[in-house]
Design an enzyme around this catalytic site. Sequence first.
Site, short mmCIF file in Angstrom:
data_model
loop_
_atom_site.label_atom_id
_atom_site.label_comp_id
_atom_site.label_asym_id
_atom_site.label_seq_id
_atom_site.Cartn_x
_atom_site.Cartn_y
_atom_site.Cartn_z
N ASP A 149 -7.16 2.84 2.66
CA ASP A 149 -6.82 1.57 3.30
C ASP A 149 -8.02 0.62 3.32
OD1 ASP A 149 -4.18 2.54 4.01
OD2 ASP A 149 -5.18 3.77 5.53
N GLU B 251 -0.48 9.64 -5.95
CA GLU B 251 0.63 8.68 -5.94
C GLU B 251 0.90 8.13 -7.34
OE1 GLU B 251 -1.20 8.09 -1.63
OE2 GLU B 251 -1.37 6.39 -3.01
N GLU C 100 0.85 -1.19 0.00
CA GLU C 100 0.00 0.00 0.00
C GLU C 100 0.89 1.24 0.00
OE1 GLU C 100 -3.82 1.71 -0.23
OE2 GLU C 100 -3.15 -0.38 -0.43
#
Length: 497
Positions: free
Chosen positions: A479, A325, A295
């Site tokens: 998450d 990201e 992750e």
Amino acid sequence: MWRKASVAVLLALAVGYFYHGSPDLPAQILQYVSLPNFQISSESLNSQDSLEQVISAAWEALISLPTRQWSKVAVGVNACVDVVVSGVGLLQALAVDPGTGLDHEVLHSKEDLKEAFIHYMGRGAAAERFFSDKEAFQRIARAAAEYPGAKLYVGGNAALIGQKLATYSELMVLLCGPVGPKLHEMLDEQIVVPPESLQETDEFHLILEYKAGEQWGSTQAPQANRFIFSHDVSNGEMSSLETFVASLEEFQPELVVLSGLHMMEGQGRELWEERLKEAVLAISDIRKDIPIHLELASMTDKDYMNSIMQEFMPIVSSIGLNEQELLFLSQAGEGPHAELTSWKGIPDVDRVSDILLWILEQHGRSDPSSEADLTRIHFHTLAYHILATVDGYWGNQAAAVMAGARVASSQACGLQVVDISKVELKAPLEFYSSHTEPREQLSLNPTEPVTVWRRGNVTFHFTPVLVCKRPLRTVGLGDAISAEGLVYSELKTQQPF
């Protein structure tokens, strides 16, 4: 609703025109009106259901767990206590004035904090930074804890993923990370923490949240999000990594989930270069038949991101990441669309598709002769999610991508299930498979809300998110999305990693 209404008006006009000349209209017209391959009752066709209702109902009908499910998952290695507070409120309490935004790779002062917060608030983007001054951080942390309405939560990607996985009662979860007394008390009872991971004090992270439309000075947030910062040395050095890997032999997991690499960025190049090499060696000791999901999180150092891409990505089987990201990864590796400084609004599906394919071609196993292990990428942004997988390695990915979107839609509103009155569709209904030719024009069918396309031997699964209109908490959404996607994913046995 205007889109649906306008389509209905046009269809009604066409139907009226043709029916005037031919009473046998239904049999004729239905040959040409394209209906989805989904059993829709006459009641549903005549109903006034919104697109959001149709998509939510389709999720409930189509999402199913895979035939073979994980029974043991090991998660590590970043864990902490999150102190969640209003960003604007806290900065005002710290007596700093609004001004212009400026990004900082590392925060050294209240002024740095204010500038970085404004920089990301103005973009509605998430970010995480290391605060170098321990005493200054502790003063800010005390002010945050005492601020009216401040809340304490389980924090750190690994702990949050562990918490989400633990909601499945049949799943055993091992969590390794710096677990202090407060965090240990807050963790789900189902989570196993090795004694070596327990420490006397907690690591605290400050989460500065802002709402969509919230204004401070001349800066207005286009969407709700958060800015995270900490002075966290345990997580910053990934000090629990070796403990984590050593504990796997006894625990015998079927899946390993790793996070926390971004925390090392603030420690300086000398430390992260050395520690990254040690991390690669440690992870290489994990049995090859156990898939590893990595992750990712917010980073600013292109050299560090490039090192992760070159050294770490090829030894994991799956990664999870968001739009910031993804673009930064492409910029660091000089990949597709690296010339973009940032996404303008909702990221273009075609550009996202290009970057995902590039990652799997350059750092994954899209080429069967490649020695890389990476075969799966779970991408999430506010309006939609995409799962990109190399053919032959993963199953149940349509359900997995929908499950991730469903949890984003419910959890952002602070609910266990999707409430149609509190969400809205922001995803594009039509898009392209690539930004350049040859490319395929694609569309979203709300009754089967997964659009699938292939490029080479990589398959893409796209689904919209029903975006919470008034999100209560954005921390940990990524998450939860990745955890849910993994629960609904199945590893195909014929292809060992």
